[in-house]
Write a protein that holds these residues in place. Sequence first.
Motif: not given
Length: 98
Positions: A47-49, A56-57, A62-64, A75-76
């Motif tokens: 997922x980082x890639x 966290x970033x 996504x939340x915002x 995915x999150x």
Amino acid sequence: MEIVIRDEIKEVFNSVGINDLTAFVENEAIMMLLSKESKYRAEYNKYKAKYQAEFEEFEKRVRESKKENFEVEDDLMDWEFAFHALKSIEEKKKALGV
């Protein structure tokens, strides 16, 4: 906790050169922990890639966001599980001195 092992089982271990069952069980537990760590690290890195961000970033983004995207949210959730699993494994490794 004490585990009682039948003599016949001890003989099997002895026949393959394992004489210290306590050390064997401890080593196996550590290997299982490291195996899980490898699994969750691979998932985390996938997922980082994919999203070119740390968990966290990306979670904050996504939340915002006001957009609803089910793939991203799925995915999150998976990424979050891997993130927390890795933190838990790190704590266990630290407690074991690994």
